[in-house]
Design a protein around this motif. Structure first.
Motif, PDB file in Angstrom:
ATOM      1  N   ASP A 209       8.842   3.690  -1.891  1.00  0.00           N
ATOM      2  CA  ASP A 209       8.034   4.313  -2.933  1.00  0.00           C
ATOM      3  C   ASP A 209       7.350   3.299  -3.841  1.00  0.00           C
ATOM      4  O   ASP A 209       6.306   3.600  -4.419  1.00  0.00           O
ATOM      5  N   THR A 210       7.932   2.122  -4.003  1.00  0.00           N
ATOM      6  CA  THR A 210       7.310   1.139  -4.903  1.00  0.00           C
ATOM      7  C   THR A 210       6.302   0.243  -4.198  1.00  0.00           C
ATOM      8  O   THR A 210       5.563  -0.470  -4.866  1.00  0.00           O
ATOM      9  N   SER A 211       6.241   0.250  -2.894  1.00  0.00           N
ATOM     10  CA  SER A 211       5.270  -0.594  -2.161  1.00  0.00           C
ATOM     11  C   SER A 211       3.998   0.209  -1.901  1.00  0.00           C
ATOM     12  O   SER A 211       3.640   0.506  -0.773  1.00  0.00           O
ATOM     13  N   THR A 212       3.317   0.546  -2.988  1.00  0.00           N
ATOM     14  CA  THR A 212       2.170   1.445  -2.957  1.00  0.00           C
ATOM     15  C   THR A 212       0.874   0.700  -3.226  1.00  0.00           C
ATOM     16  O   THR A 212       0.811  -0.158  -4.097  1.00  0.00           O
ATOM     17  N   ILE A 213      -0.159   1.081  -2.486  1.00  0.00           N
ATOM     18  CA  ILE A 213      -1.510   0.551  -2.682  1.00  0.00           C
ATOM     19  C   ILE A 213      -2.387   1.765  -2.966  1.00  0.00           C
ATOM     20  O   ILE A 213      -2.487   2.674  -2.145  1.00  0.00           O
TER      21      ILE A 213
END
Length: 188
Positions: free
Chosen positions: A80-84
């Motif tokens: 969820d935190t590795s978002t672009i």
């Protein structure tokens, strides 16, 4: 001017008008070679990257597909935190990955808060491999999923903006002008 030539002129102008919006939609490829080690600048490449992404260069550990620099997520990153996030809707083609085999990666693709697609699962290795998005529609967010964040490097992130460039509008207006010109000549 003969009636047949006039029809050909109208057909040509109409074709130009219909094709013009497709012009100028070249893919953007972010290769990260203009960055230094560390966190990405805000809005790098016109995208909003999560704080989990870091720029680095270590060709022995994770070779880049092009140039010498790539991105990684830190070890504490989650799916969820590795978002672009895209500032405008786009089509996302994919990216190149290298890394540890146990750091299998995939993409989750979102548009207006709903997941619209996902990619295949890629097990990175010592040779960069392309992971296609597997989805041709519009997206406004891409999440990089992995079994081991921090265990892969990502390079040549490729997407195409959905909104035409200003030159595309100029071509479309020129095409519409040509259609109007031929229509007036035909009436005269």
């Amino acid at each position: 001017m003969s009636r047949q030539a006039n029809h050909w002129g109208c057909a040509l102008a109409l074709a130009f008008t219909l094709i013009a919006p497709l012009a100028g939609h070249a893919a953007t490829v972010l290769n990260f070679d203009d960055l230094s080690d560390g966190a990405l600048p805000a809005q790098y490449g016109g995208l909003d990257w999560s704080q989990s992404f870091l720029s680095f260069s270590d060709p022995m550990l994770f070779p880049a597909h092009s140039g010498d620099r790539l991105l990684a997520t830190d070890w504490s990153a989650t799916n969820d935190t590795s978002t672009i996030r895209f500032n405008q809707a786009a089509t996302f083609q994919g990216a190149w990955f290298s890394g540890y085999e146990d750091a299998a990666v995939s993409f989750a693709l979102f548009y207006q808060g709903q997941q619209v697609g996902s990619s295949a699962l890629l097990q990175p290795g010592s040779t960069p491999a392309f992971l296609a998005s597997g989805y041709a529609g519009l997206v406004d967010e891409v999440r990089v999923h992995s079994a081991a964040h921090g265990g892969f490097g990502m390079d040549d992130f490729t997407f195409t903006a959905a909104v035409p460039e200003p030159g595309t509008y100029a071509l479309m207006l020129a095409g519409l002008g040509a259609v109007a010109f031929f229509a007036r000549r035909r009436q005269a």
